[in-house]
Design an enzyme around this catalytic site. Structure first.
Site, PDB file in Angstrom:
ATOM      1  N   MET A  28      41.074  29.571  40.472  1.00 52.21           N
ATOM      2  CA  MET A  28      42.326  29.436  39.122  1.00 52.21           C
ATOM      3  C   MET A  28      43.732  29.382  39.984  1.00 52.21           C
ATOM      4  SD  MET A  28      40.432  30.169  35.244  1.00 52.21           S
ATOM      5  CE  MET A  28      41.155  31.907  35.670  1.00 52.21           C
ATOM      6  N   HIS A  35      39.360  34.527  47.464  1.00 53.07           N
ATOM      7  CA  HIS A  35      39.119  33.153  47.893  1.00 53.07           C
ATOM      8  C   HIS A  35      39.100  32.751  49.378  1.00 53.07           C
ATOM      9  CE1 HIS A  35      40.865  33.658  43.696  1.00 53.07           C
ATOM     10  NE2 HIS A  35      40.022  33.659  43.870  1.00 53.07           N
ATOM     11  N   LYS A 148      32.079  39.245  42.467  1.00 50.63           N
ATOM     12  CA  LYS A 148      32.852  39.939  42.143  1.00 50.63           C
ATOM     13  C   LYS A 148      32.814  39.471  40.370  1.00 50.63           C
ATOM     14  CE  LYS A 148      37.396  40.147  40.660  1.00 50.63           C
ATOM     15  NZ  LYS A 148      37.029  39.968  39.256  1.00 50.63           N
ATOM     16  N   SER A 184      40.967  41.063  43.079  1.00 46.54           N
ATOM     17  CA  SER A 184      41.089  40.071  42.361  1.00 46.54           C
ATOM     18  C   SER A 184      42.871  39.748  41.821  1.00 46.54           C
ATOM     19  CB  SER A 184      40.451  40.679  41.196  1.00 46.54           C
ATOM     20  OG  SER A 184      41.226  40.482  39.438  1.00 46.54           O
TER      21      SER A 184
END
Ligand code: PAF
Length: 278
Positions: A28, A35, A148, A184
């Site tokens: 997203m 990532h 996660k 995050s």
């Protein structure tokens, strides 16, 4: 790196991939090193790496959370380019949701009611609907997800088992900041002090893991400790995989996990560690 801004263009790109397997990494946006680690893991397996960026409204059960979700497309593209990503897909809402594809029903058994399923009703349905469409359009050979979001990984496995048996699933270990804080997209919403305090979450998990036979007493101590750092625990449980049912020292045949969710201010953070009993 090829930028693909519609699903029609995606077909064209796929024709030109020259038979390499496609590794798909759905995101997203608001990308961080975690990532990029997914991209790197896919590259190691020699695949054509395709990352999607789509903020999926259907999986937000709270409109404020959707509004506040960080949007950083320029730096995302730069990070993906630097990580050596082959292509980035940025589909539109209409292409995904107004193309006549019927919603899919996936049987999650009790998984859908536990933890994230309980505290974020409809969240997993939103995740399933968007991934169902993306997998249908992209037809990847493999998919990469971060540990996660452990429960999301388990949900995706159900989707694959029930609808896409040919897609190979990979779970990549959680990337942590030097402080131990799990990376995050939501970390960027934390103040400097909150970010420092949020590092206590992983410290608590590792402390609990280190003395697992005393889990129930230590759990109370850790929740109180986190509270003293401004962190309000929503859940902190010792479970086994893949059902996320409560675990005990008797469960020697399955993998275990400690799972956490909580709030620091208005920001909700999750973390987990996976382990085996020695
Ligand atoms: O983990 C995420 O970022 C999202 O849940 C996902 C898998 C991209 C689906 O929108």
């Amino acid at each position: 790196m090829k930028l693909i801004q519609s699903l029609k263009e995606l077909d064209f790109t796929k024709e030109n991939i020259l038979c390499k397997p496609i590794a798909f990494i759905p995101t997203m946006g608001a990308l961080h090193e975690g990532h990029c680690a997914l991209v790197k893991a896919a590259q190691k397996n020699g695949a054509f790496t395709l990352v999607s960026i789509f903020i999926n409204p259907l999986q937000f059960n709270n409109i404020e959370d959707l509004k506040n979700y960080p949007r950083t497309i320029e730096s995302d593209l730069l990070a993906l380019e630097n990580a050596g990503t082959n292509a980035v897909l940025i589909p539109s809402h209409d292409e995904l949701y107004n193309a006549g594809i019927q919603d899919i029903q996936v049987d999650l058994h009790d998984l859908g009611e536990r933890f994230e399923g309980k505290y974020r009703p409809s969240h997993f349905n939103g995740v399933i609907q968007v991934l169902f469409r993306l997998f249908l359009f992209i037809k990847p050979n493999s998919v990469y997800f971060g540990q996660k979001d452990l429960q999301q990984c388990l949900v995706v496995r159900q989707l694959l088992d029930q609808e896409f048996q040919d897609i190979c699933f990979h779970m990549v270990p959680t990337h942590r900041e030097e402080s131990g804080l799990a990376m995050s997209s939501r970390n960027t919403l934390l103040s400097v002090d909150d970010r420092k305090n949020a590092a206590e979450i992983s410290k608590s998990l590792f402390a609990l893991r280190g003395n697992i036979q005393n889990f129930h007493a230590d759990r109370r101590t850790q929740i109180a400790h986190l509270k003293s750092k401004g962190i309000v625990t929503e859940y902190l449980n010792w479970v086994h995989l893949p059902t996320l049912e409560n675990a005990s020292l008797l469960d020697t045949n399955s993998q275990h996990a400690l799972v956490f969710a909580g709030y620091i201010g208005t920001v909700r953070l999750i973390d987990n560690i996976v382990f085996n009993l020695e």
